[in-house]
Design a protein around this motif. Structure first.
Motif, PDB file in Angstrom:
ATOM      1  N   HIS A  56     -35.034  52.295 -46.568  1.00 52.14           N
ATOM      2  CA  HIS A  56     -33.657  51.915 -46.228  1.00 52.14           C
ATOM      3  C   HIS A  56     -33.633  51.040 -44.974  1.00 52.14           C
ATOM      4  CE1 HIS A  56     -33.055  55.249 -48.969  1.00 52.14           C
ATOM      5  NE2 HIS A  56     -31.796  54.890 -49.094  1.00 52.14           N
ATOM      6  N   CYS A  57     -32.628  50.190 -44.910  1.00 53.15           N
ATOM      7  CA  CYS A  57     -32.475  49.274 -43.782  1.00 53.15           C
ATOM      8  C   CYS A  57     -32.158  50.049 -42.498  1.00 53.15           C
ATOM      9  CB  CYS A  57     -31.345  48.291 -44.093  1.00 53.15           C
ATOM     10  SG  CYS A  57     -30.989  47.175 -42.727  1.00 53.15           S
ATOM     11  N   PRO A  58     -32.896  49.790 -41.397  1.00 49.55           N
ATOM     12  CA  PRO A  58     -32.605  50.496 -40.146  1.00 49.55           C
ATOM     13  C   PRO A  58     -31.295  50.053 -39.507  1.00 49.55           C
ATOM     14  CG  PRO A  58     -34.346  48.882 -39.811  1.00 49.55           C
ATOM     15  CD  PRO A  58     -34.052  48.903 -41.283  1.00 49.55           C
ATOM     16  N   ARG A  59     -30.751  48.902 -39.966  1.00 47.46           N
ATOM     17  CA  ARG A  59     -29.481  48.420 -39.394  1.00 47.46           C
ATOM     18  C   ARG A  59     -28.277  49.051 -40.089  1.00 47.46           C
ATOM     19  NH1 ARG A  59     -30.253  41.919 -38.621  1.00 47.46           N
ATOM     20  NH2 ARG A  59     -32.226  42.002 -37.486  1.00 47.46           N
ATOM     21  N   CYS A  60     -28.306  49.068 -41.442  1.00 47.65           N
ATOM     22  CA  CYS A  60     -27.090  49.469 -42.151  1.00 47.65           C
ATOM     23  C   CYS A  60     -27.314  50.575 -43.171  1.00 47.65           C
ATOM     24  CB  CYS A  60     -26.461  48.251 -42.832  1.00 47.65           C
ATOM     25  SG  CYS A  60     -27.397  47.669 -44.255  1.00 47.65           S
ATOM     26  N   GLY A  61     -28.563  50.977 -43.391  1.00 47.43           N
ATOM     27  CA  GLY A  61     -28.815  52.103 -44.275  1.00 47.43           C
ATOM     28  C   GLY A  61     -28.873  51.762 -45.759  1.00 47.43           C
TER      29      GLY A  61
ATOM     30  N   ARG B 115     -36.719  43.642 -47.638  1.00 49.57           N
ATOM     31  CA  ARG B 115     -35.479  42.974 -47.245  1.00 49.57           C
ATOM     32  C   ARG B 115     -34.293  43.830 -47.646  1.00 49.57           C
ATOM     33  NH1 ARG B 115     -35.545  36.940 -48.476  1.00 49.57           N
ATOM     34  NH2 ARG B 115     -34.988  37.498 -50.586  1.00 49.57           N
ATOM     35  N   CYS B 116     -33.304  43.854 -46.737  1.00 48.11           N
ATOM     36  CA  CYS B 116     -32.078  44.609 -46.965  1.00 48.11           C
ATOM     37  C   CYS B 116     -31.192  43.853 -47.951  1.00 48.11           C
ATOM     38  CB  CYS B 116     -31.343  44.814 -45.639  1.00 48.11           C
ATOM     39  SG  CYS B 116     -29.711  45.548 -45.846  1.00 48.11           S
ATOM     40  N   GLY B 117     -30.708  44.558 -48.973  1.00 45.65           N
ATOM     41  CA  GLY B 117     -29.844  43.940 -49.970  1.00 45.65           C
ATOM     42  C   GLY B 117     -28.457  43.653 -49.435  1.00 45.65           C
ATOM     43  N   GLN B 118     -28.083  44.246 -48.322  1.00 47.58           N
ATOM     44  CA  GLN B 118     -26.725  44.075 -47.782  1.00 47.58           C
ATOM     45  C   GLN B 118     -26.667  42.956 -46.737  1.00 47.58           C
ATOM     46  OE1 GLN B 118     -23.976  45.654 -48.759  1.00 47.58           O
ATOM     47  NE2 GLN B 118     -22.727  44.533 -47.268  1.00 47.58           N
ATOM     48  N   ASP B 119     -27.496  43.059 -45.700  1.00 48.15           N
ATOM     49  CA  ASP B 119     -27.384  42.084 -44.601  1.00 48.15           C
ATOM     50  C   ASP B 119     -28.557  41.089 -44.569  1.00 48.15           C
ATOM     51  OD1 ASP B 119     -29.556  43.424 -43.428  1.00 48.15           O
ATOM     52  OD2 ASP B 119     -28.247  44.710 -42.243  1.00 48.15           O
ATOM     53  N   GLY B 120     -29.490  41.218 -45.503  1.00 43.49           N
ATOM     54  CA  GLY B 120     -30.583  40.247 -45.600  1.00 43.49           C
ATOM     55  C   GLY B 120     -31.639  40.384 -44.520  1.00 43.49           C
ATOM     56  N   SER B 121     -31.557  41.399 -43.677  1.00 43.95           N
ATOM     57  CA  SER B 121     -32.565  41.533 -42.611  1.00 43.95           C
ATOM     58  C   SER B 121     -33.932  41.811 -43.232  1.00 43.95           C
ATOM     59  CB  SER B 121     -32.177  42.636 -41.625  1.00 43.95           C
ATOM     60  OG  SER B 121     -32.039  43.874 -42.276  1.00 43.95           O
ATOM     61  N   GLU B 122     -34.962  41.236 -42.583  1.00 46.31           N
ATOM     62  CA  GLU B 122     -36.330  41.338 -43.099  1.00 46.31           C
ATOM     63  C   GLU B 122     -37.144  42.290 -42.226  1.00 46.31           C
ATOM     64  OE1 GLU B 122     -37.587  37.258 -43.092  1.00 46.31           O
ATOM     65  OE2 GLU B 122     -36.535  36.826 -44.988  1.00 46.31           O
TER      66      GLU B 122
HETATM   67 ZN   LIG Z   1     -29.098  46.261 -43.816  1.00 50.54          ZN
END
Ligand SMILES: [Zn+2]
Length: 325
Positions: free
Chosen positions: A141-146, A159-166
């Protein structure tokens, strides 16, 4: 003799540039000549005492749901495979269901249980595979948005499917230090986690914002109460628990006093070369295994190979050599 620094030689070509090209892993996964290394719950599927490099034809055509693939490398030598063979890691999900499909004669094993029997080629693959498998298992899971992350770049990025962070596999630097005193004896520590006669060097993680040298001085002061006067960097070793890079130092002190912290370290002890060799041979003291950088550091101080019970020994090796550093 072990007076040279750890070798920079590698038995793998990781294809770091090529593997991030779109479709690289997919092309490899269609090749019948690839070999597959399988991990489940932090353990590798072994083929007897060797790491298993499985031909695709010996595995189910459909992997368990939730499987992650990672491109490991092209084998250069030392794996018993043709040079250039593509090695792929298959990380099974934690709840992989029925595993009765694993080939006959194989079983899952942890690194510590099998490392001493592995070839140098197997060690390199095992450590890479375990470190990246551990990372995938803990970065779903993304550490920024979960939001759930997706594995890309042949398994070397999520890569996060929501905010695109790598997000990329992390390596945690840690320091490990062999302490040498004013009379050229070595200070080894016995930890509460070990048998009471096991001795090793002192290690700890580098903190955020700290140099490895500062970390070495701090850890040694904290754990065994010794003030280091100088440090000499020896070399590093990747250590997959969970994904550390051990930075090995010789540390020198003018003090012969030490104080165990009674938290991690139960006891400390200064050894002369003759004492350490005699106690290892008699079994009254145990030291780290030969694959570890801890052993490399101890033998660097010792000035050669420390003989263990059961070793085949040339008579000349029983004479303790002089200082090596
Ligand atoms: Zn995210």
């Amino acid at each position: 003799m072990t007076n040279s620094n750890p070798s920079p030689e590698t038995l793998l070509d990781r294809q770091c540039e090529q593997r991030s090209e779109p479709g690289y892993l997919e092309t490899v996964l269609e090749s019948g000549t690839r070999r597959v290394v399988i991990f489940h719950r932090g353990k590798a599927l072994m083929n007897g005492s060797s790491l298993g490099y499985f031909a695709p034809a010996t595995l189910p055509s459909e992997p368990p749901a939730g499987t992650t693939y990672v491109y490991l490398a092209k084998a250069l030598a030392g794996h018993g495979l043709p040079v250039g063979t593509d090695l792929v890691l298959q990380v099974l999900p934690y709840d992989a269901g029925d595993l009765t499909w694993v080939p006959a004669g194989t079983e899952f094993a942890g690194y510590r249980d099998v490392a001493s029997a592995l070839t140098a080629g197997d060690v390199e693959v095992f450590v890479e595979a375990q470190a990246v498998a551990n990372w995938h298992a803990t970065h779903t899971h993304c550490p920024r948005c979960g939001t759930l992350t997706e594995s890309l770049s042949s398994g070397w990025m999520r890569r996060c499917g929501q905010d695109g962070s790598e997000h990329f596999p992390r390596t945690d630097p840690a320091v490990i230090v062999a302490i040498v005193g004013p009379d050229d004896r070595i200070l080894l520590a016995n930890n509460f986690a070990w048998a009471e006669n096991k001795y090793s060097t002192v290690a700890g993680f580098v903190e955020a914002g700290e140099s490895s040298e500062q970390a070495a001085v701090r850890e040694i002061a904290e754990e065994v109460g010794v003030v280091l006067d100088s440090l000499s960097y020896v070399g590093s070793q990747a250590w997959p628990f969970p994904r550390s890079l051990m930075l090995g130092f010789m540390g020198y002190t003018n003090s012969s006093v030490s104080t165990p912290d009674n938290v991690e370290v139960r006891a400390t002890r200064w050894f002369s070369r003759e004492e350490l060799q005699a106690e290892v041979l008699s079994g009254s003291a145990g030291i780290p295994g030969r694959l570890s950088i801890a052993r490399e550091l101890v033998e660097r101080w010792y000035g050669g190979r420390i003989t263990e019970p059961g070793d085949v020994v040339e008579p000349a090796e029983l004479v303790a050599p002089g200082a090596a550093v």
